[in-house]
Every structure is written in structure tokens, then in C-alpha cells.
Design a protein around this motif. Structure first.
Motif, PDB file in Angstrom:
ATOM      1  N   TYR A 102       0.827  -1.207   0.000  1.00  0.00           N
ATOM      2  CA  TYR A 102       0.000   0.000   0.000  1.00  0.00           C
ATOM      3  C   TYR A 102       0.863   1.259   0.000  1.00  0.00           C
ATOM      4  CZ  TYR A 102      -3.573  -3.423   0.982  1.00  0.00           C
ATOM      5  OH  TYR A 102      -4.406  -4.492   0.871  1.00  0.00           O
ATOM      6  N   THR A 145     -12.710  -4.762   3.968  1.00  0.00           N
ATOM      7  CA  THR A 145     -12.925  -5.492   2.722  1.00  0.00           C
ATOM      8  C   THR A 145     -11.819  -5.092   1.741  1.00  0.00           C
ATOM      9  OG1 THR A 145     -14.239  -3.709   1.772  1.00  0.00           O
ATOM     10  CG2 THR A 145     -15.438  -5.373   3.057  1.00  0.00           C
ATOM     11  N   ASP A 146     -11.700  -5.852   0.664  1.00  0.00           N
ATOM     12  CA  ASP A 146     -10.673  -5.503  -0.326  1.00  0.00           C
ATOM     13  C   ASP A 146     -10.903  -4.104  -0.881  1.00  0.00           C
ATOM     14  OD1 ASP A 146      -9.397  -7.846   0.040  1.00  0.00           O
ATOM     15  OD2 ASP A 146     -10.309  -8.862  -1.694  1.00  0.00           O
ATOM     16  N   GLU A 147     -12.186  -3.790  -1.089  1.00  0.00           N
ATOM     17  CA  GLU A 147     -12.510  -2.476  -1.641  1.00  0.00           C
ATOM     18  C   GLU A 147     -12.101  -1.365  -0.671  1.00  0.00           C
ATOM     19  OE1 GLU A 147     -16.667  -2.211  -2.545  1.00  0.00           O
ATOM     20  OE2 GLU A 147     -16.402  -0.128  -3.214  1.00  0.00           O
ATOM     21  N   GLN A 148     -12.443  -1.576   0.620  1.00  0.00           N
ATOM     22  CA  GLN A 148     -12.056  -0.586   1.636  1.00  0.00           C
ATOM     23  C   GLN A 148     -10.544  -0.434   1.671  1.00  0.00           C
ATOM     24  OE1 GLN A 148     -13.967  -2.342   5.055  1.00  0.00           O
ATOM     25  NE2 GLN A 148     -15.883  -1.203   4.748  1.00  0.00           N
ATOM     26  N   LYS A 149      -9.877  -1.566   1.614  1.00  0.00           N
ATOM     27  CA  LYS A 149      -8.424  -1.514   1.695  1.00  0.00           C
ATOM     28  C   LYS A 149      -7.826  -0.744   0.525  1.00  0.00           C
ATOM     29  CE  LYS A 149      -7.886  -6.055   3.282  1.00  0.00           C
ATOM     30  NZ  LYS A 149      -7.040  -7.201   3.682  1.00  0.00           N
ATOM     31  N   SER A 150      -8.299  -1.051  -0.671  1.00  0.00           N
ATOM     32  CA  SER A 150      -7.657  -0.391  -1.803  1.00  0.00           C
ATOM     33  C   SER A 150      -8.019   1.086  -1.857  1.00  0.00           C
ATOM     34  CB  SER A 150      -8.008  -1.111  -3.122  1.00  0.00           C
ATOM     35  OG  SER A 150      -9.379  -0.978  -3.369  1.00  0.00           O
ATOM     36  N   LEU A 151      -9.179   1.434  -1.326  1.00  0.00           N
ATOM     37  CA  LEU A 151      -9.591   2.841  -1.351  1.00  0.00           C
ATOM     38  C   LEU A 151      -8.894   3.658  -0.261  1.00  0.00           C
ATOM     39  CD1 LEU A 151     -11.433   4.854  -2.745  1.00  0.00           C
ATOM     40  CD2 LEU A 151     -13.318   4.102  -1.266  1.00  0.00           C
ATOM     41  N   TYR A 152      -8.796   3.077   0.943  1.00  0.00           N
ATOM     42  CA  TYR A 152      -8.355   3.883   2.090  1.00  0.00           C
ATOM     43  C   TYR A 152      -6.883   3.698   2.460  1.00  0.00           C
ATOM     44  CZ  TYR A 152     -13.188   5.229   2.839  1.00  0.00           C
ATOM     45  OH  TYR A 152     -14.431   5.767   2.673  1.00  0.00           O
ATOM     46  N   GLU A 241     -15.067   8.280  -7.052  1.00  0.00           N
ATOM     47  CA  GLU A 241     -14.617   7.029  -7.681  1.00  0.00           C
ATOM     48  C   GLU A 241     -13.111   7.020  -7.932  1.00  0.00           C
ATOM     49  OE1 GLU A 241     -16.710   5.162 -10.700  1.00  0.00           O
ATOM     50  OE2 GLU A 241     -18.541   5.019  -9.493  1.00  0.00           O
ATOM     51  N   GLY A 243     -11.034   8.223  -6.067  1.00  0.00           N
ATOM     52  CA  GLY A 243     -10.311   8.182  -4.802  1.00  0.00           C
ATOM     53  C   GLY A 243     -10.028   9.554  -4.206  1.00  0.00           C
ATOM     54  N   TRP A 278     -19.620   2.838   6.463  1.00  0.00           N
ATOM     55  CA  TRP A 278     -19.568   1.446   6.009  1.00  0.00           C
ATOM     56  C   TRP A 278     -19.063   0.548   7.133  1.00  0.00           C
ATOM     57  CZ3 TRP A 278     -18.782   5.699   3.058  1.00  0.00           C
ATOM     58  CH2 TRP A 278     -19.530   5.796   1.879  1.00  0.00           C
TER      59      TRP A 278
END
Lengths: 596, 596
Positions: A102, A145-152, A241, A243, A278
């Protein structure tokens, strides 16, 4: 306004001589390439940054405090704080101990922890702005979640965004089971969060581009108490979207608290008015997820007080060498001057050495625990990981409570060295005392830490974790028991270890008959175990100093003197503490509340 | 913002049951007419005044602080302070313990001291404005010329004028021998005083019509050091022949100190720019004259912390009964509520009882010493006067240091009861902690008190004064040794008395070889003796409680519980202190100053 120079020599001593971190890290594949040179280079950079950029903002931060614009809900931190944060981000410090996946630099927790000491010596209030970002990162890394991880995660790692921890409500502090903030599912995977939080450190500010609030709240069907609490991610700005920060989420600072210290940090009342959030982790398991963050925070709070102890010591030492007042009782020392520097007076030395010994002990202890965290998270052998995890679980409440109590004692002693000048804001010493006071309270009061240690970590565990620590100490005692040069340390260490064992059994027996015995004994008990650990670490440090004295005469002589002072003047506290821990609950509980 | 209600029942217990003051005062011709009714009436009035007028100004005083107009050199205290002082004067409070010859009400020091506790519970910063007037009165009464007395004493007694004590200079705090302020004789009996003083409490303000500064300075031919210091009376306004304030004397406030606490009091840098002054007492004997004032001030400082201990306790108690958080470990207590009030938790009780026991112990101790002062000054038998004087000399440094250390401990524990709310200014608890911190420093730091006790009052005296105290305790132990109901108190009391005797001899022997041993032992030694006195007083109080329990079940049950708590949880500190006091000077002095 004083000075701060990072104690690099002692930090290197702890890392390389006491703990042999490079050898230890070689066993952890993730850190196999981290050698002493890399570590020293990082610490030297850290020393420069904290002394030159952060320390000069410490006093002004205290005097100015933060301001809230009630129309815009925007909080402005003290002069220079934002610019310093920009430099911190530009230098890559937020990424220090984060995963390269990350954007992190992949350094171990033990190095991060030593750097954290510097940050807090230089400026605790400032350090609290990025202070919870790493905890939020770890919480999301484990439970997101994977989405949370990649976003934050990349944003937290780069420092563009910072994190907070929104737990406390006015009626719900220690007792999180009472919290009322509600989260209603919106059918799109998001939740509508409504409630009021208080005491939110760095809850609102303009230093980062977005703030990632981790908020505890209840789902509509949640059971009462702590088993009905869930954790939510509530960003200040909803990420677009791409980021980047988008729409403002209605989680606003309603007021700033006026408080005893850490004025430079914005302690916010947060009004959450239907904000979008979320879920992190499973419903109703919010406390579990939060505890990842809380444990990191508890280590961090201990290190806050370590930092204050060190900087207060450094300044008191300068003053004690400069200030001329009275003659030494054993005859004038500075005969060319109108009076002797006050460092000639035994009680001034007692005050200085108290702070010095607690700084050196705290540094060794916190680095020791941090290294165990690295092993817990990264050792290839599951058994080693589990053992390290057990030790970290046992030691975390001690780090938090023992270091923060000692910080309070030490900053107050250091201030006392200054006499009347210590009470005057201009000299900066009273700020350390005020700042250090919160550390005994937040992230679980020191009473809560002591109950966690004695009740949960020791008695509920039938003393297994504690026995392992005892075995480690006992085997060290046995290995070194014939070394006469060490006997001044080994003898009291072995004696205290035996006493702790006996004391634990005694309290355990009493607690089976009356659970209030745990509460009655816990606070002094925790300090006894804290001293056992310091006695163990100071013995190990003294051994190194004795062995290597010729190599660096000045450093090791001082190290040995500090260890001797610790055994002579601080360790005797255990004689009091053991009596208090054994005194039982009757003298506390006998009186009816209404007769108070 | 909390409450303060004077603890009248406990004050009456101390005065009438523990100390039998009316009987004692009957032996002093000056006070033969003072009976319990008069005393109680005064205290009831005092309770009303302090709770209703002073306490509501405490928090605002902290928040507002004082302001200096640098053009006019005038200082404005916080809102309401001046009006409260007018009411204080109108009610005749400044005259309480003054000689009727000068307009005083002729009450004894012991009553004044109990009232002083109330004043300080309600508002320490305010109380410091008139706080030094009584000391200035006593100093002038003893050392002033007839002319000085007739000019100044009635004004100080009425409260129209207030007093200050101008000792400290930037480079000369503990070491008064270094002071530089000069006094040049003007040939008309007056002196021209020039110099700069710092840390002058209530140094400038508009609350009284004139300020009588007592200033330490050097005559032109004065020998160096402490034997060349003289005391001068330097009024803010030079009195006219009719006794009203006339021309402004150039003794100005140059700046106000920003400080950790007591914000409501004006701590002034005073510039003395050729001000007119008059010698008090003999040339070069200024310290002797000043010591009259200093001893009163040291008792007063102890009582400041007693006051803070009491008010912090009262508020923490209210909070602990109100605040609901977690369930009792031994099962829910307030089953109709979402959680139990936190007073069910043993460690919350430990914190509360610590403050409570130190308040009750401090109240008994300070009243005990104050009564000895009354005997010292007024007993017809010279031998009794001398014995009382010796005891007061012995106990004064203990009152100052022990009560102020305990005040720091107690206010911090009381604040901790509030958890996070304790750190927030609005709740008022953190102010008590900050205000109490100065009491460990001014009027001689607590280190200086401990050196005065161990070095001057005990070792230089070959332990004579201490032995007399020991005999008093021993004879009490012998008288009550067969009372089984008291043995839980008598046994540890006798044990500690024996240990103190042994410890004193041991330190005395070591000190003959090395004077630094005094400095190394003094601070823990003073606390040991403090605990011996508290153990003695709590035993006496427990005996009364046991004897009279049926008469006032609630009060005596609580008194007994507090005494038991003191023996179980606070007295064990002596186990640590004795070890520290015996540890010797090596662990402090071994390290070269440059290796620190």
C-alpha cells in the motif's frame, strides 16, 4: 524554551545491544533485509525532523491552542502545525511501518516505536494528529474489505488522509456497552450514522485532505451491551470514484474541549448527523475490530509519556548544570562562582535520576514489546507467533499504565528541579506535566489497564502468560547467578520475581471468594509487575555495560549508575506496593457509599 | 462547576473532640473566654462566606487571570475578586486572629487555621491576596518600631491594606544570600531601595487601598551572603500623617508571570526603582525578622493544599455517586439503572479514600500545630512555651512539605475519578491539580523543608525535639497498649515509632562521615515522620470514634473506616520510604555531573 535532542546513543544501545534487533529481524522474512545501518539512518533522520521541525512548535501549540469556526465547523490547529505535517508527509514518515503493498516503507514496529518516542518528546499534541492513522491502517488491514483496503489504505499510508477513533459518548466512556450512536442500513451496503461523540482527538482539522473516522455504533437489531456494538468507517469527505475527497459527510465538530494540556490537539465533540458509513468487520463485533487499534494505541500512549519523560529530563539536566544556588553540603564545588550548580545537591540528582531511569527503562521496555509485536505478526513459526502474542497481550496494559504513571512522576520531578521557574509557562516544564496527565486517562484509564492485566490477562488465564515471563526471568537469573559483578542486580531481581509469584497466587485465591479483591489489588499489582520487568531489563543492561565498559567508558559508566540508582531508589516502591496489593478489599469496601 | 461545603462536623471533631481546644485555650489567659460556642459560630459564618462568596469565583478566576496595564502599572484581578474582598473586610475577617489592641478580634491561631482551610478550599488564588497580610502583621508586631506598629498594624488588621513578601530575585531563590537589591540610607531614617524581585504573589492589585511590601535588600556596607540581608517596609503609597495613602512609591509591577495555576492571583515581577523604605528590626538581621513571616507562611501553604484536597475530594465523591459506568465485579448493585455508580468499584474508592484520609489527617495535623503555636505565644509558663516552640519548629517543615505532597497526590487521584472529564477545564478538577502544584515549590521547596527538618531541626539538635515527639507517642502507646480494640492501630504505630528512632540514628551516624547523606535521605525521611504523625493522630481519632460510636453512628463509622484505610493503604508507603532513606548517597553522587 529548552531543547530536544533525540537520545540516539541510548536508542541504538537498546536496539542493537540489548535487543539485537537485526538478528531478531532476520528471523522474520518480511524484515530480513533490515540491518542496523538502515535503522540508524532512519533514526538519525527522525532525530533531525523532530528536533528541528516539531519541537519548536510545541510551546506555541500549547499557548495558542486550536480554534473552531462554528459557522463552517472548521478547526484551525496552532501556527505551523499544518506546514509541519506537510513536511512530515513529504518526507514519507507516515509510511514508515506500513506494508509496501500500500505504499509503505516496510519497517518494523520496533523502529516505528523508537521514532514515536522522538515525535512525542518533540510535540505530543502535534503527534496526535497522525497518531491514530497507523492504528486505523492496521484495523482496516485486518478487518476491511478488499474495496475498503484499496480505497483507504494508500491514502492513510501516504499521510494524505488521517484517522480517528470515535468511541466515547458523554455517558459512555469506560463502559462502551452504554453507547447510543445508531447505524441504519441503507440497502446499498452503506449505513446512516447518527449520534454524538466526545473527546475525539484530532477529530477535525485542516492538516490532511480527508479524515477517516472509525466510529462505534449500534445496528437497529443489536443486542444491548458490548455485544451489540459495530464498527463503521465514516470519512469526513466521501471518496469519489477516482479516490479523491468528494461530498462532505455530516460528521462535524460541534465544540472543542478546553482542557488541562495537549492544547495543540483538537479534542472534539463530534456531531454525527446521518453521516454515511460502512461496516468494518462483522456486525456486532465492533469491539473486536476496534481492539486491533486500541492495542496499538495503548502502546502508543505509553510511548507518549516516555517521550515527555525524556524531554523533561533533558531540560531539567541543562538547568541543573546551569543554575547556581547554595553550596554543596560536602563543601563548595564551583569555588570560582558565587554558588554551586544545583546538580551538586543530592536531592536534585534524585529528581534527575528518577526521570532518567524511567526514560531508560521505558525505552527498553517499549522497544522490547514492539519487537515482540513484530514477531507476533511476522514470525514464520506459529508457536513463536503465539508466544509473542501472549507476551504482547500481557505487557500492553503494563506499557500503558506503568509508563504513563512514571511519566507523571518524572515530569513533575523534572519541573521541581526548576524551583519557582518550573511553574512558569515560559520555561516549558509545566506543559510537560500537564500534557502527560491525559496519558493516564485515555485509551482506557490506568485502573482499567490494571484490571485488564490482573483480571483478564493473568487470573482468567490461570497465570499461564505470567509464568512464561517468570520463566524467562528465572532462566536469566540462573544463567547469570554466579556472576558476582552482577549480584547487586540479580539478587533483588530474583527476590522480586519470587514475590510476584507468591503475590499472584495469594490474590488469585482471595479473588475466588470475592471478585472485589481483584479491583482492590489491581493498581498496585500492575506497578509491581512493571518494576519486575524494569529490574529484569536494567539487570540485562547493566551486564552489557559491565562487559563493554572499556569500549565507551562514558556511556556505560552512566548506564551502570542509572541502573544502580534504579535498584537503590525506585525499585523499593515494590515494598509499598506489595503491602497495598495484599491489603485486601475490606478497607475499601466496608463503608456504605452513603456514609462517605 | 462543582460545590464546596465546609466540613464543619469534621472540623468540630478535630477542635473539640481530638484537641479539646476550649480546655487548652483556658490555660492561655488571652483566650480564656473563647469557648466552643464562639468557635463554632465563627466557623459557621466562615463556611457561609467561603461557600457563597469565594467558591463561585474560583473557576472564573482561573479562566480570566489578571491583567496588567503597562502604562499605569495597575493590575486588575479577575471579575468579582475586588468585590469579594470588600465583603471580606466588611465582615471583619482580616481581624480574626489579630490583637484587639490594633483592632483585632483576638481569636486564636487554631481557629484562624481552620478558617484558612475553608478559604483555600473555596479559592486559593483569591486567598493569596490577603494571605500574607497576617504574616506581615506578625512580623511588624514582633520587629516593628512603635511608630511602624501604630501606623501600619491597624490598617493590616482591618484589611484596608494588604501585605506582601518580596524575597526572590531571578538569580536568587532558595539561596537568598545571592540577592542584590540595594538599600541606601537617606539620613532621615528612611532608605532608598533599588532592585528587581520576581514571583511576588499579590504584588500589585486594586483590592486594598495600599500594599505593604516587606522587602529584603542589602545595606551599602553589608557583608556578603545571608548575614548581610536586611528587611524593609516599602509601602505602595507613602502614608500621609493622617495615615491615609499618599504619594505613589516607585515599586511597580513590571510584568505578570504566566503560570501553571493560581491564575487568579497576580504573580508579579516587581521593579523597585529608588522606592522609600524603612528598616524593620536590626540591620543585616533581615532573615531573622522575615522568618516570623516565613513560618506562618509555611503553615499557610500546607493548609492551602489541605483546602484543595478537601474540595477535590468532595467533588470527586459527588461524581462517583452520580456517574454510572460498568457493573460491580461482585455483581450488579443498582439493578434499576443501566450501570452501577462508579463508587461500587474498589479502585474508585481507593482514589476517593486517599484524598479523604489525607484531608482528615491534614486537618488534624494543622490544627494540632496551630494550637501549639497558640501555646508557644501565649502560655504563662515559659517552659511550656519553649516546649511548644520546639514542637512547632520541628513540625513546620513537615506541615509544609507533607501536606503539599499529599495535596498533589490527592487532587490528582480525585481528578482521575472523573476519567476523561477530569482533564476538561469545565469540570474544575484539573484546576485543583494545577493550583496545588505551586504549593510544593514556594515558601521553600519541599526539598528545602526536608533539609530544614533533618539537618537543622533534628541532627543539629541531636534529636532532642524529635525525641520529645517520640516520647509523646510512646506514652500514648503505653497508655492504650492494653486496649485490644485499638491494637490494629497501636501495633503499627509503635512499630513505626521505633523504626523512625533507628532510622534517625543511622542517618545521623552516616551524616557525620559525609554531609551529603543528609541531602540523600531528607525527602523520604520527612515523609516517614509525616506518616508517623498521621498514624499517631489517626489512632487517637479512631479511639474517640470507637468510644463514642453510639452517639453519632454515621460520623464515627466513617471516621473509623478512614483510619483503617489510612493504615491499610497509605501507611505502607513507609516501607518504601525507609528503604529510600537508608539507600545512602552513593547511588546519587557516584556519577560525574558531566556524564549525566
Amino acid at each position: 524554551m529548552g531543547q530536544y535532542i533525540a537520545p540516539l546513543r541510548d536508542m541504538q544501545f537498546v536496539l542493537h545491544e540489548l535487543l539485537n534487533v537485526s538478528d531478531e529481524l532476520k528471523q522474520l522474512p518480511k524484515y530480513a533485509d533490515i540491518d542496523a545501518d538502515i535503522i540508524n539512518q532512519v533514526l538519525e533522520e527522525g532525530a533531525r525532523f523532530t528536533s528541528e521541525i516539531l519541537f519548536p512548535l510545541n510551546h506555541v501549540g500549547d499557548r495558542e491552542g486550536c480554534t473552531l469556526d462554528t459557522a463552517t465547523h472548521e478547526v484551525t490547529p496552532p501556527t505551523g502545525f499544518k506546514e509541519a505535517y506537510e513536511q512530515y508527509v513529504a518526507a514519507g514518515w507516515p509510511a514508515l511501518a506500513a506494508d509496501p503493498e500500500y505504499g509503505g516503507q516496510g519497517l518494523p514496529t520496533v523502529v516505528q516505536t523508537v521514532f514515536l518516542e522522538m515525535l512525542n518528546s518533540a510535540n505530543q499534541a502535534w503527534t496526535m494528529y497522525p497518531g491514530l492513522s497507523h492504528g486505523a491502517y492496521e484495523c482496516l488491514l485486518k478487518h476491511g474489505t478488499d474495496e475498503q483496503k484499496s480505497l483507504y489504505l494508500p491514502k492513510l499510508v501516504s499521510g494524505e488522509w488521517t484517522g480517528t477513533m470515535c468511541l466515547t459518548e458523554a455517558h459512555s466512556g469506560t463502559d462502551l456497552g452504554l453507547l447510543r450512536t445508531r447505524a441504519e442500513p441503507q440497502g446499498d451496503g452503506s449505513y446512516k450514522i447518527t449520534g454524538n461523540k466526545i473527546f475525539i482527538s484530532a477529530g477535525e482539522h485542516n492538516m490532511s485532505h480527508n479524515i477517516v473516522h472509525l466510529v462505534l455504533a449500534r445496528l437497529p437489531d443489536a443486542p444491548a451491551g458490548t455485544h451489540g456494538i459495530s464498527l463503521f468507517l465514516v470519512p469526513k469527505f466521501l471518496p469519489k470514484e477516482d479516490g479523491t475527497p468528494g461530498e462532505r459527510n455530516p460528521i462535524f465538530c460541534g465544540a472543542l474541549e478546553e482542557k488541562m494540556g495537549i492544547h495543540g490537539n483538537a479534542t472534539c465533540q463530534m456531531n454525527i448527523d446521518g453521516a454515511r458509513g460502512w461496516l468494518i468487520g462483522e456486525p456486532n463485533k465492533g469491539l473486536n475490530a476496534m481492539f486491533v487499534m486500541m492495542n496499538a494505541a495503548r502502546l502508543g500512549v505509553g510511548v507518549q509519556s516516555l517521550g515527555l519523560t525524556e524531554v523533561a529530563y533533558q531540560n531539567a539536566l541543562i538547568y541543573a548544570k546551569d543554575r547556581l544556588q547554595m553550596r554543596s553540603l560536602s563543601g563548595p564545588k564551583a569555588t570560582d562562582k558565587p554558588a554551586d550548580p544545583i546538580i551538586v545537591h543530592p536531592d536534585v540528582r534524585r529528581m534527575l535520576l528518577t526521570a532518567r531511569a524511567y526514560a531508560e527503562g521505558g525505552r527498553a521496555f517499549s522497544a522490547y514489546v514492539a519487537l515482540q509485536i513484530d514477531r507476533e505478526l511476522n514470525h514464520p513459526d506459529e508457536k513463536v507467533r503465539q508466544e509473542a502474542a501472549d507476551e504482547v497481550a500481557l505487557l500492553t496494559p503494563i506499557i500503558k499504565a506503568f509508563l504513563t504513571d512514571n511519566g507523571w512522576i518524572s515530569t513533575s520531578e523534572a519541573m521541581q528541579v526548576y524551583g519557582g521557574h518550573g511553574f512558569i509557562a515560559e520555561w516549558g516544564m509545566e506543559q510537560y506535566v500537564r500534557d502527560s496527565r491525559i496519558n493516564m486517562i485515555y485509551e482506557g484509564t490506568n485502573t482499567i489497564q490494571s484490571l485488564d492485566l490482573l483480571g483478564r490477562k493473568i487470573l482468567q488465564d490461570n497465570g499461564v502468560k505470567l509464568r512464561k515471563l517468570g520463566e524467562k526471568i528465572r532462566s536469566y537469573v540462573e544463567e547469570n547467578g554466579l556472576d558476582e559483578s552482577l549480584s547487586e542486580f540479580i539478587t533483588p531481581l530474583a527476590d522480586l520475581a519470587a514475590k510476584v509469584e507468591k503475590l499472584t497466587v495469594e490474590i488469585g485465591m482471595k479473588a475466588m471468594r470475592n471478585p472485589d479483591e481483584v479491583g482492590a489489588a489491581a493498581v498496585p499489582y500492575l506497578r509491581v509487575v512493571g518494576h519486575l520487568i524494569y529490574a529484569y531489563l536494567f539487570t540485562r543492561m547493566a551486564k552489557i555495560a559491565l562487559d563493554k565498559r572499556a569500549e565507551d567508558e562514558r556511556f556505560y559508566t552512566a548506564k551502570l549508575a542509572t541502573a544502580r540508582f534504579y535498584f537503590a531508589r525506585l525499585l523499593p516502591e515494590t515494598a509499598m506496593l506489595i503491602r497495598q496489593a495484599r491489603a485486601g478489599s475490606d478497607s475499601l469496601m466496608a463503608l456504605d457509599a452513603e456514609l462517605f
